[in-house]
Design a protein around this motif. Structure first.
Motif, short mmCIF file in Angstrom:
data_model
loop_
_atom_site.label_atom_id
_atom_site.label_comp_id
_atom_site.label_asym_id
_atom_site.label_seq_id
_atom_site.Cartn_x
_atom_site.Cartn_y
_atom_site.Cartn_z
N VAL A 1 23.35 91.98 -0.21
CA VAL A 1 22.85 93.10 -1.01
C VAL A 1 21.55 93.67 -0.43
O VAL A 1 21.36 94.89 -0.40
CB VAL A 1 22.62 92.64 -2.47
CG1 VAL A 1 21.90 93.71 -3.27
CG2 VAL A 1 23.94 92.29 -3.13
N SER A 2 20.67 92.81 0.06
CA SER A 2 19.35 93.27 0.48
C SER A 2 19.34 93.90 1.87
O SER A 2 18.50 94.76 2.14
CB SER A 2 18.35 92.13 0.42
OG SER A 2 18.72 91.11 1.34
N THR A 3 20.24 93.52 2.74
CA THR A 3 20.21 94.04 4.10
C THR A 3 20.35 95.56 4.16
O THR A 3 19.53 96.22 4.82
CB THR A 3 21.30 93.35 4.96
OG1 THR A 3 21.01 91.95 4.98
CG2 THR A 3 21.31 93.88 6.37
N PRO A 4 21.33 96.17 3.48
CA PRO A 4 21.40 97.64 3.53
C PRO A 4 20.18 98.33 2.90
O PRO A 4 19.73 99.36 3.38
CB PRO A 4 22.66 97.99 2.75
CG PRO A 4 23.44 96.74 2.67
CD PRO A 4 22.48 95.62 2.79
N LEU A 5 19.63 97.73 1.83
CA LEU A 5 18.44 98.32 1.20
C LEU A 5 17.25 98.27 2.14
O LEU A 5 16.49 99.24 2.26
CB LEU A 5 18.11 97.60 -0.10
CG LEU A 5 19.10 97.80 -1.25
CD1 LEU A 5 18.73 96.89 -2.41
CD2 LEU A 5 19.12 99.24 -1.69
N LEU A 6 17.06 97.15 2.80
CA LEU A 6 15.94 97.04 3.73
C LEU A 6 16.14 97.91 4.97
O LEU A 6 15.18 98.43 5.54
CB LEU A 6 15.74 95.58 4.15
CG LEU A 6 15.25 94.66 3.04
CD1 LEU A 6 15.23 93.21 3.51
CD2 LEU A 6 13.89 95.08 2.53
N ARG A 7 17.39 98.10 5.38
CA ARG A 7 17.67 98.94 6.54
C ARG A 7 17.31 100.40 6.26
O ARG A 7 16.89 101.13 7.15
CB ARG A 7 19.16 98.83 6.90
CG ARG A 7 19.49 99.48 8.24
CD ARG A 7 20.92 99.20 8.67
NE ARG A 7 21.07 97.77 8.93
CZ ARG A 7 22.09 97.04 8.47
NH1 ARG A 7 23.03 97.58 7.73
NH2 ARG A 7 22.16 95.76 8.76
#
Length: 118
Positions: free
Chosen positions: A28-34
């Motif tokens: 979940v966090s990887t696309p948001l941080l990207r």
């Protein structure tokens, strides 16, 4: 304390206890941080939109920012000094040379040894 800060602290505590990032959280966090920059676009656009006002009042922004920062640092330093002073042993308070050292030592003695007999 703001709810967002409480949530972040709970997340940090959970990650420390867990010892690693769970795969579901990573997914979940990887696309948001990207794409984190997308969250900053509104504030960047606002500065661009009101650039004239920002430049016009730059001195006021700098003055207020400097005063508030200095005030915050000063109050924080005072609070830390008070907290540090309260943790000192009774003998150190008496030797420190403060005029109110006796009262502080008496307060520490009463609070460390429980309520005084009536």
């Amino acid at each position: 304390m703001p709810g967002a800060l409480v949530g972040l602290l709970l997340l940090l505590g959970g990650l420390v206890v867990w010892g690693r990032v769970p795969p579901a959280l990573d997914d979940v966090s990887t696309p948001l941080l990207r794409h984190l920059m997308l969250l900053l676009i509104p504030s960047v656009a606002a500065v661009g939109l009101y650039a004239g006002l920002v430049v016009q009042h730059a001195a006021a922004f700098l003055l207020v920012g400097t005063v508030v920062t200095a005030l915050t640092l000063g109050l924080t330093a005072c609070r830390v000094a008070v907290a540090h002073e309260a943790r000192r042993p009774v003998d150190a308070v008496l030797v420190s040379g403060h005029a109110d050292g006796y009262l502080v030592a008496l307060w520490l003695y009463r609070h460390r040894s429980g309520p005084s007999p009536a």
